[in-house]
Design an enzyme around this catalytic site. Structure first.
Site, PDB file in Angstrom:
ATOM      1  N   PHE A 122       0.841  -1.196   0.000  1.00  0.00           N
ATOM      2  CA  PHE A 122       0.000   0.000   0.000  1.00  0.00           C
ATOM      3  C   PHE A 122       0.873   1.242   0.000  1.00  0.00           C
ATOM      4  CE2 PHE A 122      -3.913   2.178   0.987  1.00  0.00           C
ATOM      5  CZ  PHE A 122      -4.902   1.268   0.674  1.00  0.00           C
ATOM      6  N   THR A 125       1.785   7.307   1.761  1.00  0.00           N
ATOM      7  CA  THR A 125       2.676   8.322   2.310  1.00  0.00           C
ATOM      8  C   THR A 125       3.658   8.865   1.265  1.00  0.00           C
ATOM      9  OG1 THR A 125       2.506   7.150   4.402  1.00  0.00           O
ATOM     10  CG2 THR A 125       4.293   8.741   4.207  1.00  0.00           C
ATOM     11  N   GLU A 126       3.935  10.151   1.380  1.00  0.00           N
ATOM     12  CA  GLU A 126       4.898  10.823   0.489  1.00  0.00           C
ATOM     13  C   GLU A 126       5.810  11.697   1.342  1.00  0.00           C
ATOM     14  OE1 GLU A 126       2.749  12.955  -2.519  1.00  0.00           O
ATOM     15  OE2 GLU A 126       1.736  11.135  -3.217  1.00  0.00           O
ATOM     16  N   GLY A 130       2.114  12.936   5.211  1.00  0.00           N
ATOM     17  CA  GLY A 130       2.115  11.837   6.174  1.00  0.00           C
ATOM     18  C   GLY A 130       0.759  11.749   6.836  1.00  0.00           C
ATOM     19  N   THR A 157       5.809  -0.473   2.593  1.00  0.00           N
ATOM     20  CA  THR A 157       6.185  -1.688   3.313  1.00  0.00           C
ATOM     21  C   THR A 157       5.943  -2.932   2.466  1.00  0.00           C
ATOM     22  OG1 THR A 157       5.822  -0.662   5.450  1.00  0.00           O
ATOM     23  CG2 THR A 157       5.659  -3.057   5.381  1.00  0.00           C
ATOM     24  N   GLY A 340      20.908  -6.168  31.872  1.00  0.00           N
ATOM     25  CA  GLY A 340      21.779  -6.146  30.688  1.00  0.00           C
ATOM     26  C   GLY A 340      21.393  -7.184  29.659  1.00  0.00           C
ATOM     27  N   GLU A 363      -0.029   3.665  10.459  1.00  0.00           N
ATOM     28  CA  GLU A 363      -1.510   3.578  10.423  1.00  0.00           C
ATOM     29  C   GLU A 363      -2.139   4.651  11.303  1.00  0.00           C
ATOM     30  OE1 GLU A 363      -1.917   1.838   8.118  1.00  0.00           O
ATOM     31  OE2 GLU A 363      -0.490   0.179   8.222  1.00  0.00           O
ATOM     32  N   GLY A 364      -1.519   5.809  11.341  1.00  0.00           N
ATOM     33  CA  GLY A 364      -2.040   6.926  12.146  1.00  0.00           C
ATOM     34  C   GLY A 364      -1.307   6.994  13.466  1.00  0.00           C
TER      35      GLY A 364
HETATM   36  C1  LIG Z   1       8.281   1.444   9.267  1.00  0.00           C
HETATM   37  C2  LIG Z   1       7.195   2.221   8.596  1.00  0.00           C
HETATM   38  C3  LIG Z   1       6.399   1.598   7.653  1.00  0.00           C
HETATM   39  C4  LIG Z   1       5.408   2.303   6.996  1.00  0.00           C
HETATM   40  N1  LIG Z   1       4.652   1.665   6.022  1.00  0.00           N
HETATM   41  C5  LIG Z   1       3.839   2.420   5.238  1.00  0.00           C
HETATM   42  C6  LIG Z   1       3.180   1.831   4.092  1.00  0.00           C
HETATM   43  O1  LIG Z   1       3.296   0.632   3.824  1.00  0.00           O
HETATM   44  N2  LIG Z   1       2.433   2.624   3.310  1.00  0.00           N
HETATM   45  C7  LIG Z   1       2.257   3.952   3.564  1.00  0.00           C
HETATM   46  O2  LIG Z   1       1.568   4.614   2.798  1.00  0.00           O
HETATM   47  N3  LIG Z   1       2.839   4.539   4.652  1.00  0.00           N
HETATM   48  C8  LIG Z   1       3.625   3.810   5.479  1.00  0.00           C
HETATM   49  N4  LIG Z   1       4.248   4.388   6.569  1.00  0.00           N
HETATM   50  C9  LIG Z   1       4.062   5.805   6.833  1.00  0.00           C
HETATM   51  C10 LIG Z   1       3.280   6.104   8.099  1.00  0.00           C
HETATM   52  O3  LIG Z   1       1.926   5.799   7.924  1.00  0.00           O
HETATM   53  C11 LIG Z   1       3.551   7.578   8.442  1.00  0.00           C
HETATM   54  O4  LIG Z   1       4.887   7.646   8.918  1.00  0.00           O
HETATM   55  C12 LIG Z   1       2.593   8.130   9.451  1.00  0.00           C
HETATM   56  O5  LIG Z   1       1.306   8.264   8.904  1.00  0.00           O
HETATM   57  C13 LIG Z   1       3.031   9.506   9.968  1.00  0.00           C
HETATM   58  O6  LIG Z   1       3.388  10.359   8.928  1.00  0.00           O
HETATM   59  P1  LIG Z   1       4.783  11.130   8.971  1.00  0.00           P
HETATM   60  O7  LIG Z   1       5.836  10.140   9.283  1.00  0.00           O
HETATM   61  O8  LIG Z   1       4.914  11.904   7.723  1.00  0.00           O
HETATM   62  O9  LIG Z   1       4.680  12.110  10.217  1.00  0.00           O
HETATM   63  P2  LIG Z   1       3.968  13.544  10.250  1.00  0.00           P
HETATM   64  O10 LIG Z   1       2.580  13.447   9.745  1.00  0.00           O
HETATM   65  O11 LIG Z   1       4.845  14.549   9.628  1.00  0.00           O
HETATM   66  O12 LIG Z   1       3.912  13.796  11.825  1.00  0.00           O
HETATM   67  C14 LIG Z   1       5.036  14.236  12.568  1.00  0.00           C
HETATM   68  C15 LIG Z   1       4.566  14.450  14.015  1.00  0.00           C
HETATM   69  O13 LIG Z   1       3.529  15.465  14.020  1.00  0.00           O
HETATM   70  C16 LIG Z   1       2.384  14.932  14.655  1.00  0.00           C
HETATM   71  N5  LIG Z   1       1.163  15.462  14.027  1.00  0.00           N
HETATM   72  C17 LIG Z   1       0.856  15.516  12.705  1.00  0.00           C
HETATM   73  N6  LIG Z   1      -0.373  16.021  12.545  1.00  0.00           N
HETATM   74  C18 LIG Z   1      -0.864  16.266  13.786  1.00  0.00           C
HETATM   75  C19 LIG Z   1      -2.111  16.770  14.292  1.00  0.00           C
HETATM   76  N7  LIG Z   1      -3.113  17.097  13.476  1.00  0.00           N
HETATM   77  N8  LIG Z   1      -2.256  16.877  15.622  1.00  0.00           N
HETATM   78  C20 LIG Z   1      -1.253  16.543  16.469  1.00  0.00           C
HETATM   79  N9  LIG Z   1      -0.068  16.048  16.054  1.00  0.00           N
HETATM   80  C21 LIG Z   1       0.122  15.922  14.735  1.00  0.00           C
HETATM   81  C22 LIG Z   1       2.472  13.425  14.454  1.00  0.00           C
HETATM   82  O14 LIG Z   1       1.694  12.732  15.409  1.00  0.00           O
HETATM   83  C23 LIG Z   1       3.968  13.202  14.634  1.00  0.00           C
HETATM   84  O15 LIG Z   1       4.265  13.157  16.007  1.00  0.00           O
HETATM   85  C24 LIG Z   1       5.198   3.671   7.292  1.00  0.00           C
HETATM   86  C25 LIG Z   1       6.003   4.285   8.259  1.00  0.00           C
HETATM   87  C26 LIG Z   1       6.986   3.583   8.908  1.00  0.00           C
HETATM   88  C27 LIG Z   1       7.836   4.293   9.931  1.00  0.00           C
END
Ligand SMILES: Cc1cc2nc3c(=O)[nH]c(=O)nc-3n(C[C@H](O)[C@H](O)[C@H](O)COP(=O)(O)OP(=O)(O)OC[C@H]3O[C@@H](n4cnc5c(N)ncnc54)[C@H](O)[C@@H]3O)c2cc1C
Length: 393
Positions: A122, A125-126, A130, A157, A340, A363-364
């Site tokens: 799936f 994310t870009e 996020g 993933t 340890g 997933e959020g």
């Molecule tokens: C190992 C891994 C696997 C993944 N697999 C996939 C995949 O298969 N497909 C896919 O599409 N995505 C995938 N993701 C992406 C993942 O879903 C995103 O990392 C996630 O949704 C958060 O987006 P971001 O990392 O851009 O953080 P950001 O959205 O930039 O957030 C940064 C910080 O700001 C906070 N924040 C953002 N908006 C708000 C708000 N409105 N209120 C309060 N706090 C806020 C967040 O909680 C976080 O603490 C994966 C990520 C990881 C790390």
């Protein structure tokens, strides 16, 4: 109120534990050493998943799946979650959005996925999108009877294990037209940029991809134009419950290991379990697990009983938030009790400690779950969470 598992549910649970013991656990150190599941281990794992009947556990029988209830799925996922290194992902659960495909799409993607012949991943994310998917820049433009996709996707993933990608794009670049597309792995124009390393050891990769004018046949649009969020919403519900189940499995295994160790490990002339500070950590772990597990099973039961979609979405956020934060607390305590030894990579607790960190992000994030929960309370009252099925107060 009878909350006990039926004999068939208990049997499914016991079988899943055997699958963890016999198939997944022996691969943990292999993945840790290599940083991923080596190529020569992939086909045997896939065969084991098929042989054990674990393909399509999240889909209806009519679509070629196992037809399990949500509670049954959670019982299985919880046992798979005992495995470190994301080995639970070896049991692929075909994207739930495929349920809404056309008959042809089901024939090409869902059926083979449920038979263990195909596997999807799936891509939402870009770099700039996020938590807020409205910021997605990947566009889909209909040209000469076929879609053309352009954009960049991150964190995809299991890209190295999949043969098709469900891509979330905005038709004509319009954020009011979020739409899903089924894109075959081998389609020209998909460029694999890199697969970076992450905190956890994970059996597959998390790829960064660039889509350069990728041609997609017009019949590979999943759902309608603008339906992307709606379809993804259902997928998020299921994924959040799966994460919760994995977290509970991981936390339970860690708590068992820590409890057993505390009984045997002697310092200052007695088992460390005799120190109240250790015993209190064990008590906190047990209570935390009990609360999260009870909530997950209750919500799964409610879904099976047919509660409305809005409530399902609202409660799935609570279950994911509660379980992922519980797992973080529990793994931290378990590691502390092991001293340890808990910091050694060969110890499952060390690996699970790193594994569960991402459960508060993907997933959020926890913040997004709280925002969903807060929004639901604002709209429908605190009873969405504090109430009980059948209550009339
Ligand atoms: C190992 C891994 C696997 C993944 N697999 C996939 C995949 O298969 N497909 C896919 O599409 N995505 C995938 N993701 C992406 C993942 O879903 C995103 O990392 C996630 O949704 C958060 O987006 P971001 O990392 O851009 O953080 P950001 O959205 O930039 O957030 C940064 C910080 O700001 C906070 N924040 C953002 N908006 C708000 C708000 N409105 N209120 C309060 N706090 C806020 C967040 O909680 C976080 O603490 C994966 C990520 C990881 C790390």
């Amino acid at each position: 109120m009878d909350l006990s598992l039926s004999p068939s549910e208990a049997a499914l649970q016991a079988k899943a534990r055997r699958f963890f013991d016999e198939v997944l656990q022996p691969l943990e150190l292999v993945v840790t050493e290599a940083g991923h599941l080596p190529d020569d281990r992939r086909a045997p794992l896939r065969k084991a998943v098929i042989d054990w009947g674990y393909t399509g556990i999240n889909h209806a029988r009519d679509d070629g799946g196992c037809g399990y209830t949500m509670l049954e799925q959670m019982l299985i996922n919880e046992q798979l979650g005992r495995a470190s290194c994301g080995l639970w992902a070896g049991v692929w659960q075909p994207p739930i959005a495929l349920r809404f495909g056309t008959p042809k799409q089901k024939e090409l993607y869902l059926g083979p996925s449920c038979r263990g012949e195909r596997r999807g991943c799936f891509a939402i994310t870009e770099p700039g999108a996020g938590s807020d998917p409205r910021l997605v820049q990947t566009s889909a433009v209909l040209r000469d009877g076929q879609w053309r996709l352009s954009g960049e996707k991150w964190f995809v993933t299991s890209y190295d294990a999949c043969d098709y990608i469900i891509v979330h794009a905005h038709v004509d670049g319009d954020p009011d037209k979020p739409t899903l597309f089924l894109v075959d792995h081998a389609t020209p124009g998909i460029r694999h940029v890199r697969s970076p390393h992450f905190m956890h050891d994970y059996i597959f990769d998390h790829a960064e991809l660039v889509f350069e004018d990728v041609p997609v046949p017009s019949d590979r649009m999943l759902g309608d134009i603008g339906q992307g969020f709606e379809l993804t919403k259902d997928w998020f519900v299921e994924a959040r419950l799966q994460i919760a189940a994995h977290c509970i499995g991981a936390a339970t295994r860690a708590a068992e290991i820590a409890d057993a160790y505390a009984k045997e490990r002697e310092q200052f002339g007695r088992p460390i379990r005799g120190f109240q500070s250790i015993e209190f950590m064990i008590a906190d772990m047990a209570v935390d697990i009990m609360a999260a597990k009870s909530t997950l099973y209750r919500v799964a039961w409610e879904i099976d009983a047919g509660i409305d979609r809005t409530s399902v979405h609202a409660r799935a956020s609570a279950v994911k938030l509660m379980s992922s934060e519980m797992a973080g607390r529990t793994l931290d305590k378990a590691l502390q009790i092991l001293g340890g030894r808990g910091y050694m990579r060969e110890n499952p607790v060390e690996r699970l400690y790193r594994d569960v960190r991402v459960d508060r992000i993907w997933e959020g994030t926890s913040e997004i779950q709280r925002a969903i929960i807060g929004g639901q309370i604002a709209k429908r009252g605190i009873g969405v969470y504090s109430g009980w099925p059948g209550e009339t107060l």
